[in-house]
Design a protein around this motif. Structure first.
Motif, short mmCIF file in Angstrom:
data_model
loop_
_atom_site.label_atom_id
_atom_site.label_comp_id
_atom_site.label_asym_id
_atom_site.label_seq_id
_atom_site.Cartn_x
_atom_site.Cartn_y
_atom_site.Cartn_z
N GLY A 71 2.56 3.35 -7.90
CA GLY A 71 2.24 2.44 -8.95
C GLY A 71 3.19 2.10 -10.02
N ALA A 83 6.52 -0.06 -9.40
CA ALA A 83 6.63 -1.62 -9.52
C ALA A 83 6.51 -2.05 -10.76
CB ALA A 83 5.54 -1.99 -8.84
N VAL A 84 5.45 -1.18 -11.80
CA VAL A 84 5.58 -1.79 -13.08
C VAL A 84 6.59 -1.54 -14.11
CG1 VAL A 84 4.17 -1.49 -15.17
CG2 VAL A 84 2.78 -1.63 -13.06
N ASP A 140 -5.98 2.57 -6.66
CA ASP A 140 -4.71 1.92 -6.46
C ASP A 140 -4.24 2.09 -7.76
OD1 ASP A 140 -2.58 0.33 -6.51
OD2 ASP A 140 -3.26 -1.07 -5.31
N ARG A 185 -1.57 0.89 -9.13
CA ARG A 185 -0.63 -0.28 -9.68
C ARG A 185 -1.50 -1.11 -10.56
NH1 ARG A 185 1.06 -2.36 -3.92
NH2 ARG A 185 -1.04 -1.78 -3.65
#
Length: 340
Positions: free
Chosen positions: A69, A72-73, A275, A277
């Protein structure tokens, strides 16, 4: 930008357990109505973030899901990220948080066992924001909780387990003695007993989320005593559970937490999906808005993009049960047991 262990060591920032090169997040939440307090230096995304994980980054479950997660951030926001994993002792946790706080704006700790260290270290660094995955002490302006209620999907799993079980006996194989483990054990049993009050539920905590040998031994004992559905609160230890099922030669179904591992064994019936993310995104949104909550913020099953009980392929016959039970939990028609 990712910071390597070598560079950090040269600067004297991390003379600690293994430092890895991705950001990871503690469990986050959507519940609560707290308007929050301004994070130190908030209004933009942090440029430097430190992360501490109580377990290994490659466990195929809780901690690894954080990394997936956060990658991506971190890429989207252009953050420099430093990570320490496998932090297993109280002093190591204090050292990790202290050293990372010296060089980062935001510290995120994954693992309930790290909360005590957060309570100790955060007051020493009032200009650094700390986010923990368990309930922290009150009155510290820069210390916050984002956490999933991991017992809630276990309740749904218990409802399914009671209907799946032919023997009238099911089991729970826990990892470490942390709140998510005890909550999941309590709620799994409660869910099962809501369907079959007389069902037998064996529960054991083996002391590790990643020791496959211990998980295998505990699972074998439960199968020998008649359990034909097992909720395995295990991360890297899950292969031990699956080996025990295979070697038993019996039809035994298994639930696991956090990630989709359905392809690892036909014994797997479902998993308590998370999740991170979405959770990481919410923490950063609140950080930038200066609205990190002063009260713990939790997720249960109200946002299925964050947490839900999901079924493995071939078990669609229970989807209506999962949907109905989840709906009743969210509406308040089902109340979680005390401690769950």
């Amino acid at each position: 930008m990712i910071r390597s262990a070598t560079r950090l060591a040269r600067r004297g920032v991390l003379a600690l357990p293994v430092v890895v090169t991705v950001l990871a997040l503690s469990a986050c939440s959507g519940g609560g109505t707290d308007s929050g307090t301004a994070a130190p230096g908030a209004s933009t995304a942090p440029t430097k973030v430190g992360v501490v994980l109580a377990g290994p980054r490659n466990d195929k479950a809780f901690y690894q899901s954080y990394l997936d997660g956060v990658q991506a951030v971190a890429t989207k926001e252009g953050m420099t990220v430093s990570v320490v994993d496998n932090v297993s002792s109280p002093q190591a946790a204090i050292d990790a948080l202290t050293n990372l706080a010296a060089d980062n704006q935001l510290i995120i700790a994954g693992g309930s066992s790290l909360v005590s260290a957060g309570n100790t270290v955060a007051p020493q660094f009032p200009d650094v924001t700390f986010v923990m995955s368990g309930v922290v002490q009150t009155g510290v302006a820069n210390l916050h909780t984002y956490a999933t209620k991991q017992g809630v999907p276990a309740y749904v799993a218990g409802v399914v387990a009671a209907q799946e079980s032919a023997s009238g006996s099911i089991g729970y194989v826990g990892g470490t003695d942390i709140p998510p483990n005890s909550q999941s054990s309590i709620d799994f049993a409660a869910g099962a007993k809501s369907v079959k009050p007389d069902i037998k539920v064996a529960s054991v905590t083996v002391g590790s989320l990643s020791d496959a040998a211990k998980a295998k031994e505990a699972t074998s004992a439960q199968i020998a005593n008649g359990a034909d559905v097992i909720y395995a609160f295990q991360d890297a230890g899950l292969p031990g559970v699956l080996d025990a099922v295979k070697e038993s030669g019996k039809t035994v179904k298994v639930f696991n937490p956090t990630t989709d591992r359905c392809d690892e064994s036909p014994a797997l019936i479902g998993y308590a999906f998370q999740d991170t993310r979405v959770m990481v995104g919410h923490i950063l949104e609140d950080y930038k808005a200066g609205k990190l909550p002063t009260q713990p913020r939790f997720y249960a099953l109200d946002d299925p993009s964050v947490q839900a009980l999901k079924l493995c392929p071939g078990n669609d016959k229970y989807q209506a049960v999962v949907t109905d039970t989840t709906s009743k939990i969210n509406s308040g028609a089902i109340t979680m047991p005390q401690g769950g």
